[in-house]
Design an enzyme around this catalytic site. Structure first.
Site, PDB file in Angstrom:
ATOM      1  N   ASP A 153      -7.874 -21.387   4.756  1.00  0.00           N
ATOM      2  CA  ASP A 153      -7.159 -20.181   4.278  1.00  0.00           C
ATOM      3  C   ASP A 153      -7.395 -20.037   2.874  1.00  0.00           C
ATOM      4  O   ASP A 153      -7.657 -21.097   2.218  1.00  0.00           O
ATOM      5  CB  ASP A 153      -5.619 -20.104   4.639  1.00  0.00           C
ATOM      6  CG  ASP A 153      -5.055 -18.778   4.299  1.00  0.00           C
ATOM      7  OD1 ASP A 153      -4.986 -18.030   3.399  1.00  0.00           O
ATOM      8  OD2 ASP A 153      -4.274 -18.467   5.587  1.00  0.00           O
ATOM      9  N   SER A 190      -6.725  -5.456  16.744  1.00  0.00           N
ATOM     10  CA  SER A 190      -5.525  -4.737  16.557  1.00  0.00           C
ATOM     11  C   SER A 190      -5.424  -3.267  17.414  1.00  0.00           C
ATOM     12  O   SER A 190      -6.501  -2.627  17.779  1.00  0.00           O
ATOM     13  CB  SER A 190      -5.489  -4.016  15.031  1.00  0.00           C
ATOM     14  OG  SER A 190      -4.263  -3.207  15.075  1.00  0.00           O
ATOM     15  N   TYR A 245      -9.178   0.271   7.851  1.00  0.00           N
ATOM     16  CA  TYR A 245      -8.613  -1.063   8.465  1.00  0.00           C
ATOM     17  C   TYR A 245      -9.139  -1.102  10.111  1.00  0.00           C
ATOM     18  O   TYR A 245      -9.452  -2.111  10.474  1.00  0.00           O
ATOM     19  CB  TYR A 245      -7.317  -1.462   8.330  1.00  0.00           C
ATOM     20  CG  TYR A 245      -6.487  -2.364   9.229  1.00  0.00           C
ATOM     21  CD1 TYR A 245      -6.969  -3.560   8.960  1.00  0.00           C
ATOM     22  CD2 TYR A 245      -5.856  -2.092  10.399  1.00  0.00           C
ATOM     23  CE1 TYR A 245      -6.322  -4.492   9.776  1.00  0.00           C
ATOM     24  CE2 TYR A 245      -5.109  -2.974  11.236  1.00  0.00           C
ATOM     25  CZ  TYR A 245      -5.479  -4.333  10.989  1.00  0.00           C
ATOM     26  OH  TYR A 245      -4.853  -5.269  11.695  1.00  0.00           O
ATOM     27  N   LYS A 300     -11.863  -3.558  12.178  1.00  0.00           N
ATOM     28  CA  LYS A 300     -11.673  -4.511  13.617  1.00  0.00           C
ATOM     29  C   LYS A 300     -12.422  -3.935  14.619  1.00  0.00           C
ATOM     30  O   LYS A 300     -12.993  -4.822  15.244  1.00  0.00           O
ATOM     31  CB  LYS A 300     -10.083  -3.945  13.868  1.00  0.00           C
ATOM     32  CG  LYS A 300      -9.250  -4.676  12.977  1.00  0.00           C
ATOM     33  CD  LYS A 300      -9.088  -6.043  12.954  1.00  0.00           C
ATOM     34  CE  LYS A 300      -8.080  -6.754  11.879  1.00  0.00           C
ATOM     35  NZ  LYS A 300      -8.387  -8.339  12.052  1.00  0.00           N
TER      36      LYS A 300
HETATM   37  P1  NAD Z   1      -1.469 -12.379   6.858  1.00  0.00           P
HETATM   38  O1  NAD Z   1      -1.960 -11.637   5.641  1.00  0.00           O
HETATM   39  O2  NAD Z   1      -0.152 -12.693   6.877  1.00  0.00           O
HETATM   40  O3  NAD Z   1      -2.620 -13.473   7.408  1.00  0.00           O
HETATM   41  C1  NAD Z   1      -3.867 -13.260   7.032  1.00  0.00           C
HETATM   42  C2  NAD Z   1      -4.112 -14.700   6.306  1.00  0.00           C
HETATM   43  O4  NAD Z   1      -5.493 -14.720   6.057  1.00  0.00           O
HETATM   44  C3  NAD Z   1      -3.598 -14.805   4.972  1.00  0.00           C
HETATM   45  O5  NAD Z   1      -2.931 -16.304   4.945  1.00  0.00           O
HETATM   46  C4  NAD Z   1      -4.594 -14.725   4.354  1.00  0.00           C
HETATM   47  O6  NAD Z   1      -4.432 -15.476   2.739  1.00  0.00           O
HETATM   48  C5  NAD Z   1      -5.852 -15.231   4.771  1.00  0.00           C
HETATM   49  N1  NAD Z   1      -7.283 -14.393   4.593  1.00  0.00           N
HETATM   50  C6  NAD Z   1      -7.624 -13.103   4.413  1.00  0.00           C
HETATM   51  N2  NAD Z   1      -8.587 -12.987   3.914  1.00  0.00           N
HETATM   52  C7  NAD Z   1      -9.419 -14.141   3.755  1.00  0.00           C
HETATM   53  C8  NAD Z   1     -10.516 -14.767   3.446  1.00  0.00           C
HETATM   54  N3  NAD Z   1     -11.416 -14.060   3.324  1.00  0.00           N
HETATM   55  N4  NAD Z   1     -10.873 -16.013   3.833  1.00  0.00           N
HETATM   56  C9  NAD Z   1      -9.710 -16.863   3.989  1.00  0.00           C
HETATM   57  N5  NAD Z   1      -8.467 -16.538   4.302  1.00  0.00           N
HETATM   58  C10 NAD Z   1      -8.338 -15.226   4.099  1.00  0.00           C
HETATM   59  O7  NAD Z   1      -1.544 -11.466   7.990  1.00  0.00           O
HETATM   60  P2  NAD Z   1      -1.087 -11.360   9.626  1.00  0.00           P
HETATM   61  O8  NAD Z   1      -0.181 -10.406   9.890  1.00  0.00           O
HETATM   62  O9  NAD Z   1      -0.887 -12.942   9.934  1.00  0.00           O
HETATM   63  O10 NAD Z   1      -2.394 -10.956  10.290  1.00  0.00           O
HETATM   64  C11 NAD Z   1      -3.407 -11.689  10.907  1.00  0.00           C
HETATM   65  C12 NAD Z   1      -4.469 -11.105  11.514  1.00  0.00           C
HETATM   66  O11 NAD Z   1      -3.843 -10.302  12.599  1.00  0.00           O
HETATM   67  C13 NAD Z   1      -5.186 -10.248  10.581  1.00  0.00           C
HETATM   68  O12 NAD Z   1      -6.557 -10.275  10.889  1.00  0.00           O
HETATM   69  C14 NAD Z   1      -4.612  -8.888  10.939  1.00  0.00           C
HETATM   70  O13 NAD Z   1      -5.719  -7.702  10.779  1.00  0.00           O
HETATM   71  C15 NAD Z   1      -4.512  -8.809  12.230  1.00  0.00           C
HETATM   72  N6  NAD Z   1      -3.373  -8.065  12.787  1.00  0.00           N
HETATM   73  C16 NAD Z   1      -2.037  -8.068  12.344  1.00  0.00           C
HETATM   74  C17 NAD Z   1      -0.947  -7.254  12.786  1.00  0.00           C
HETATM   75  C18 NAD Z   1       0.444  -7.184  12.027  1.00  0.00           C
HETATM   76  O14 NAD Z   1       1.034  -6.445  12.465  1.00  0.00           O
HETATM   77  N7  NAD Z   1       0.735  -8.365  11.277  1.00  0.00           N
HETATM   78  C19 NAD Z   1      -1.356  -6.171  13.587  1.00  0.00           C
HETATM   79  C20 NAD Z   1      -2.625  -6.356  14.366  1.00  0.00           C
HETATM   80  C21 NAD Z   1      -3.559  -7.138  13.882  1.00  0.00           C
HETATM   81  C1  UD1 Z   2       0.719  -0.104  11.120  1.00  0.00           C
HETATM   82  C2  UD1 Z   2      -0.601   0.219  11.059  1.00  0.00           C
HETATM   83  C3  UD1 Z   2      -1.410  -0.212  11.956  1.00  0.00           C
HETATM   84  C4  UD1 Z   2      -1.296  -1.856  11.780  1.00  0.00           C
HETATM   85  C5  UD1 Z   2      -0.074  -2.478  12.034  1.00  0.00           C
HETATM   86  C6  UD1 Z   2       0.295  -3.838  11.690  1.00  0.00           C
HETATM   87  C7  UD1 Z   2      -0.590   2.577   9.964  1.00  0.00           C
HETATM   88  C8  UD1 Z   2      -0.763   4.097  10.456  1.00  0.00           C
HETATM   89  N1  UD1 Z   2      -0.703   1.767  11.284  1.00  0.00           N
HETATM   90  O1  UD1 Z   2       1.176   0.320  12.269  1.00  0.00           O
HETATM   91  O2  UD1 Z   2      -2.696   0.070  11.879  1.00  0.00           O
HETATM   92  O3  UD1 Z   2      -1.937  -2.518  13.005  1.00  0.00           O
HETATM   93  O4  UD1 Z   2       0.858  -1.703  10.940  1.00  0.00           O
HETATM   94  O5  UD1 Z   2       0.027  -3.982  10.261  1.00  0.00           O
HETATM   95  O6  UD1 Z   2      -0.185   2.168   9.343  1.00  0.00           O
HETATM   96  N2  UD1 Z   2       8.547   3.266   9.548  1.00  0.00           N
HETATM   97  C9  UD1 Z   2       9.489   3.916   8.903  1.00  0.00           C
HETATM   98  N3  UD1 Z   2       9.603   3.626   7.635  1.00  0.00           N
HETATM   99  C10 UD1 Z   2       9.257   2.630   7.040  1.00  0.00           C
HETATM  100  C11 UD1 Z   2       8.109   1.892   7.588  1.00  0.00           C
HETATM  101  C12 UD1 Z   2       7.657   2.227   8.803  1.00  0.00           C
HETATM  102  O7  UD1 Z   2       9.926   4.793   9.358  1.00  0.00           O
HETATM  103  O8  UD1 Z   2       9.520   2.280   5.914  1.00  0.00           O
HETATM  104  C13 UD1 Z   2       7.935   3.843  10.892  1.00  0.00           C
HETATM  105  C14 UD1 Z   2       6.524   4.307  10.995  1.00  0.00           C
HETATM  106  O9  UD1 Z   2       6.550   5.568  10.834  1.00  0.00           O
HETATM  107  C15 UD1 Z   2       6.371   4.005  12.334  1.00  0.00           C
HETATM  108  C16 UD1 Z   2       7.232   2.761  12.820  1.00  0.00           C
HETATM  109  O10 UD1 Z   2       8.146   2.599  11.411  1.00  0.00           O
HETATM  110  O11 UD1 Z   2       6.764   4.739  13.465  1.00  0.00           O
HETATM  111  C17 UD1 Z   2       6.222   1.221  12.736  1.00  0.00           C
HETATM  112  O12 UD1 Z   2       5.774   1.200  11.554  1.00  0.00           O
HETATM  113  P1  UD1 Z   2       4.838   0.021  11.088  1.00  0.00           P
HETATM  114  O13 UD1 Z   2       5.726  -1.381  11.000  1.00  0.00           O
HETATM  115  O14 UD1 Z   2       4.387   0.351   9.532  1.00  0.00           O
HETATM  116  O15 UD1 Z   2       3.581  -0.218  12.012  1.00  0.00           O
HETATM  117  P2  UD1 Z   2       2.700   0.728  12.441  1.00  0.00           P
HETATM  118  O16 UD1 Z   2       2.618   2.073  11.596  1.00  0.00           O
HETATM  119  O17 UD1 Z   2       2.791   0.901  13.880  1.00  0.00           O
END
Ligand code: NAD
Ligand code: UD1
Length: 336
Positions: free
Chosen positions: A33, A126, A150, A154
């Site tokens: 990381d 995602s 984003y 992906k």
């Molecule tokens: P996060 O930001 O908490 O974790 C990502 C980690 O990767 C962090 O610790 C960051 O420091 C590290 N990182 C980022 N770029 C780096 C690099 N170039 N080299 C080394 N380390 C690096 O995010 P998360 O929510 O844990 O997400 C993890 C993965 O899942 C991501 O790829 C994200 O796109 C994907 N994802 C997350 C969600 C979500 O809602 N959290 C949804 C769909 C997909």
């Molecule tokens: C978002 C991203 C998605 C990503 C995911 C996880 C967008 C359009 N999509 O999903 O690509 O994979 O986060 O990081 O940004 N909401 C409120 N008030 C708030 C925040 C959110 O009403 O302050 C609502 C949103 O409109 C949505 C739901 O809550 O209906 C969930 O939102 P969020 O947690 O941001 O996730 P996504 O938008 O589904």
């Protein structure tokens, strides 16, 4: 000796829960990381709940030489690639940063893996690769029309990995498409700790409940959904983590590339989630209706049946468990 599994981004929200679940399943996780969105302070807590010293190499995944040194120093059996940038709004503002980090990181990793002869990979994809779905639930064969920078990063990495698997049949790759991960480890020792202002609904609700934020803005009450607010498929991060452990086991005996949805198959509206969080924290959560957020869609939720059939795992923690664990973590968080 237990198999070593490299977890890139393993100090982050999802990666740290995967590390905990890998340790529980008898693996030896190793973290890479650069802490751009996490803190080294997670590692001692992670080691405690994993009941083993979690090794961590501070490096950027785009640094192929650094990755090669990690592969040379440890007998790594497989990689879980979580490192990446995940903010939709930041991606729109800084596209080159997102392509460089997410796509560049995957290219450097694949090259380092190929050079080391490690060809088993689980990729954090995602539901953003689908964009606006034509229908719900969303299956893996739904059209792939990402609507954000984003989401496009992906999908490009997925295409890269599909081409890598086609070029060499010894690769084994799972593309795991997460719906909306939320919640935290039951110990409340790890959880989501974003560096800046949270983007996602559950950490924002936790901030409001903890009186760190005055109210939640509900983005739109005129969506074509039962109560007018957006509907999403919230999956507990520990169920998500269990999916990764199962995917690694599946890949041990199955070559090629497979895309799998990780979700629950059930959608909840913003108002339903607020009500669940109120039950969890025992407090009223002030909310106000605000305009729709640009780029949002009304409703999407997963068809998780392929993942359930292939991996033999099903998300079983419900929305109340998600909110209870997120709240316990919010109360326990010390690093803010
Ligand atoms: P996060 O930001 O908490 O974790 C990502 C980690 O990767 C962090 O610790 C960051 O420091 C590290 N990182 C980022 N770029 C780096 C690099 N170039 N080299 C080394 N380390 C690096 O995010 P998360 O929510 O844990 O997400 C993890 C993965 O899942 C991501 O790829 C994200 O796109 C994907 N994802 C997350 C969600 C979500 O809602 N959290 C949804 C769909 C997909
Ligand atoms: C978002 C991203 C998605 C990503 C995911 C996880 C967008 C359009 N999509 O999903 O690509 O994979 O986060 O990081 O940004 N909401 C409120 N008030 C708030 C925040 C959110 O009403 O302050 C609502 C949103 O409109 C949505 C739901 O809550 O209906 C969930 O939102 P969020 O947690 O941001 O996730 P996504 O938008 O589904």
């Amino acid at each position: 000796m237990a198999d070593a599994i490299l977890v890139t981004g393993g100090a982050g929200y999802i990666g740290s829960h995967i590390v905990a679940e890998l340790a529980r399943a008898g693996y030896r996780p190793i973290v890479v990381d650069n802490f751009c969105n996490s803190s080294p302070s997670a590692l001692p807590r992670l080691s405690r709940i994993a009941a083993q010293e979690i090794r961590c190499v501070t490096a950027d995944v785009r640094d192929q030489a650094a990755l090669s040194r990690v592969f040379a120093g440890h007998a790594i059996a497989a990689v879980v690639h979580c490192a990446g940038l995940k903010s939709v709004s930041e991606g729109e503002a800084q596209p080159a940063l997102y392509y460089d980090n997410n796509v560049g990181g995957a290219i450097a990793l694949v090259d380092a893996m190929a050079a080391a002869g490690v060809k088993r990979l689980v990729f954090s994809s995602s539901a953003a690769v689908y964009g606006q779905p034509d229908r719900n639930p969303v299956t893996e064969s739904a059209p792939l029309r990402p609507q954000s920078v984003y989401g496009r990063t992906k999908r490009i990495v997925e295409q890269l990995l599909e081409d890598v698997a086609a070029s060499d049949r010894s690769w084994r790759i799972a593309l795991l498409r997460y719906f909306n991960p939320a919640g935290a480890h039951a110990s409340a020792a790890i959880g989501e700790a974003p560096s800046g202002i949270p983007n996602n609904l559950v950490p924002l609700l936790a901030d409001v409940a903890a009186e760190r934020r005055a109210e939640i803005a509900v983005y739109g009450n005129d969506w074509p959904t039962p109560d007018g607010t957006g509907v999403r498929d919230y999956i507990h991060v520990m169920d998500l983590a269990a999916g990764h452990v199962a995917a690694l086991a599946y890949l041990a005996s199955t070559p090629g590339v497979i895309a799998l949805n990780l979700g629950t198959g059930r959608g909840y509206s913003v108002l339903e989630l607020i009500a669940a969080f109120e039950r969890a924290c025992g407090r009223a959560i002030p909310r106000r209706f605000a305009p729709r957020r640009p780029g949002d869609v009304a409703a999407y939720y997963a068809d998780p049946s392929r993942a359930e059939a292939v991996l033999g795992v099903r998300a079983h923690r419900d929305i109340d468990a998600i909110c209870a664990d997120a709240w316990r973590w919010r109360l326990n968080r010390v690093d803010d």
